[in-house]
Scaffold this motif. Sequence first.
Motif, PDB file in Angstrom:
ATOM      1  N   SER A   1      -3.571  10.865   0.441  1.00 54.99           N
ATOM      2  CA  SER A   1      -4.388  12.005   0.044  1.00 54.99           C
ATOM      3  C   SER A   1      -4.981  10.019  -0.649  1.00 54.99           C
ATOM      4  O   SER A   1      -6.042  10.474  -0.630  1.00 54.99           O
ATOM      5  N   LEU A   2      -4.489   9.348  -0.807  1.00 58.89           N
ATOM      6  CA  LEU A   2      -4.726   7.805  -1.379  1.00 58.89           C
ATOM      7  C   LEU A   2      -5.941   7.603  -0.380  1.00 58.89           C
ATOM      8  O   LEU A   2      -7.178   7.379  -0.129  1.00 58.89           O
ATOM      9  N   THR A   3      -5.119   7.324   0.894  1.00 61.80           N
ATOM     10  CA  THR A   3      -6.479   6.962   2.278  1.00 61.80           C
ATOM     11  C   THR A   3      -7.465   7.760   2.323  1.00 61.80           C
ATOM     12  O   THR A   3      -8.575   7.438   2.337  1.00 61.80           O
TER      13      THR A   3
ATOM     14  N   TYR B   1      -8.881   4.918  -0.905  1.00 61.68           N
ATOM     15  CA  TYR B   1      -8.200   4.333  -1.802  1.00 61.68           C
ATOM     16  C   TYR B   1      -6.443   3.147  -0.339  1.00 61.68           C
ATOM     17  O   TYR B   1      -6.416   3.836   0.302  1.00 61.68           O
TER      18      TYR B   1
ATOM     19  N   ILE C   1      -2.918   1.166   0.601  1.00 63.87           N
ATOM     20  CA  ILE C   1      -1.641   1.298  -0.566  1.00 63.87           C
ATOM     21  C   ILE C   1      -0.984  -0.076   0.729  1.00 63.87           C
ATOM     22  O   ILE C   1      -1.022   0.266   1.345  1.00 63.87           O
TER      23      ILE C   1
ATOM     24  N   VAL D   1      -1.933  -0.373  -4.408  1.00 64.57           N
ATOM     25  CA  VAL D   1      -2.938   0.412  -4.874  1.00 64.57           C
ATOM     26  C   VAL D   1      -4.028  -0.026  -5.023  1.00 64.57           C
ATOM     27  O   VAL D   1      -4.389  -0.396  -6.149  1.00 64.57           O
TER      28      VAL D   1
ATOM     29  N   ASN E   1      -8.628  -0.193  -4.157  1.00 61.85           N
ATOM     30  CA  ASN E   1     -10.023   0.001  -3.782  1.00 61.85           C
ATOM     31  C   ASN E   1     -10.329  -0.618  -2.384  1.00 61.85           C
ATOM     32  O   ASN E   1     -10.038  -1.514  -2.031  1.00 61.85           O
TER      33      ASN E   1
ATOM     34  N   VAL F   1      -7.612   7.688 -10.770  1.00 64.05           N
ATOM     35  CA  VAL F   1      -6.554   7.891  -9.759  1.00 64.05           C
ATOM     36  C   VAL F   1      -5.373   7.517 -10.316  1.00 64.05           C
ATOM     37  O   VAL F   1      -4.222   8.642 -10.424  1.00 64.05           O
TER      38      VAL F   1
ATOM     39  N   ILE G   1      -0.887   9.858 -10.153  1.00 62.85           N
ATOM     40  CA  ILE G   1      -0.129   9.185  -9.161  1.00 62.85           C
ATOM     41  C   ILE G   1       1.054   8.387 -10.555  1.00 62.85           C
ATOM     42  O   ILE G   1       1.951   9.575 -10.140  1.00 62.85           O
TER      43      ILE G   1
END
Lengths: 347, 164
Positions: free
Chosen positions: A193-195, A199, A201, A218, A220, A238, A242
Motif C-alpha cells: 500500500s505504501l509503495t 512511499y 519502507i 517509512v 517519501n 499517512v 499506519i
Amino acid sequence: MEIYKKPIGWLRGEGDFASVVVSTRVRLARNLSNYPFITSVTPQQAKEIDNYLVDKVSKLQLNMPFTVYRLHEMDDVDRRVLFERHLISSEHLNSKLNRSVAITENERVSIMINEEDHIRLQSLESSFNPKVAFEATNCIDDILSEVVSYAYDSKYGYVTCCPTNIGTGLRVSVMMHLPAIVYTKQIEKVIQSLTRVSYTIRGFYGEGTSPLGNFFQVSNQTTLGRSEQDIIEELVKVIPEIVRFETTWREKLSKDQGKNLENTIWRAYGVLKSARSITSEEALELLSAIRLGVNMKLIESVPLQVVNELFIMVQPGHLQKIYGQQMKEGTRDITRADLIREKLNKF
Amino acid sequence: MMCQICNDYPATIHITEIINDNKTELHICAECGKQKGIIGKKITFSLGDLVSGIIEEKTNVKTDELQVKKCSFCKMTFEKMRKIAKLGCVHDIGVFGEWLEPFIEKIHGSSQHVGKTPKQINQEAKKDIELAKLKKELQEAVKKEDYESAARLRDKIKNFGQNK
C-alpha cells in the motif's frame, strides 16, 4: 570519543504516537556548484571539499555549536558508534574518501560532509515530529546557503548526485515499531500500500538494510514537483493511518491471543534478564517483544527510553566502547548479555 | 529437489527466466552456482538499467547523439551516466538534459521544482538562469519575425558571454 556514553535524545520515547513511532528523521541533500559530485570527484578534490565545508560549518553562527568528527582520521569502532547512533549513514561509514560529520551537542542535528552528496543536513526528533525536524535542518540550510554556493537549477531545484533526490533534496523518514503487523503477517500488505502511494519502507539503518526487531523506516519517495511543506503535510496524513493499524492489531492480539502474547513477552524478558551470551539478532528480536510489552502496559517497571536505548547499546560499536576493548563476535555475545542483564535488572 | 547440474546436493538457487512467454526454470546447488558464476559475484541492480530502457523506447531520445557528449567540467560521459544513473556535477543537467528530463519525470512524476530556493544563488547560477531566459526570448522573437528585438537580444547574449 566519549559520545557513546550519552543518552540519546531522540530515543527518549516521548511525544506523538511514541508507542509506535520511535523517531522522525529529516534530511536535506545539497551539493556545491563549483566541484564535481562524489561520483566524479578525485581524492584530492574530496579532501578540498571536506576541508572547505568543515571550515564553513565550524564558523556558522548558531545557538548550538557543532562538534566536528573527521571520519577518515578515526578508528573503525568510533566511526561505527556514530553510525549506530544514526548520526552518519552506512554509505558515509564505508566511504574511502576524506569525510566528516558535524554534530550538535544534543545530537539532534548532524551535517554529513562527502556522503553521497557533498552536504547532507539531518535532524532527528523523538516520536512523530516532522515539522520540528524539518525546521531544524531548514534553518541551518538557510544560513549555510549564504556562505557556500549550492548546486541549484531553476527547473530542477537542488541538484543532487542521485536523480531520486533532486528538487527539494528532502527525505523524511519515520522509524516505526510494527510488531503486531509483523506477527499477524500483514507487513507485506502495508509495504504494498505504501509503495502504491509513493512511499518507501526500509530497515532499521535505512537504505539497503534489513528490518531488525520489527522496526521499519517509512519515507517519501519523490522529492521533485512538490514543496517541502506538501511533502510533510502528506506524511502527517499517512503515518497516523499506519499507527492506527498497528494499534488496532495490538488490541486485537491482546484480546484474541492474550495468553500467547503475554507468554512471548515475559519469556523474552526472562531470557534477556538471565542469558549469559546472546547474538545481536536474538537480542533485537527479544527487545522488540519487551518494547511491545512496555507499550501494552504488561511490563510496567521498565521505562520505554531504557528499552529504546538498548537497541543501540547492544550494537558492536557501542559494546566495544562501553567495555573499552576490541572484541571478537563470541566475546561480544557474552558482553552483550552482561550489559542487557545489568540494565534490565535495575528495574 | 536436487541440483539439476551435479545431482549431488539439494538445489538452493532457483532461477526463472521468461523470454517472450517461454519460461525456463533452473534449480541448482550453491557450489554449482559458484562454478557457473551465478553467485559469488555481487549482483548489482541499477536504477539506470531499469529506467533508461523504458524512457528511451517511449521518448525517442537520440542516444547516438548523446553517446559523443561529455561534460567538460566533471568528464561524465553518457555511457557512464546511463550505467550509474547518477550525476557528476551541476552542469550535467545541461549536457545530458535531453535524456535526464524524461528520466527525472519518470522517477518523480514531475520535472519542475516548486520548493525553496537558496538564500543566495551564486552569481554563476544567476547568470545561467538569465542567459537561458534571453535565449528563450530570442527564439520567440525569431518565431514572431520580430527581427529588431532578435538583433537586440542576440547582442545581449553575445555581451553576456564575454562578461562571463
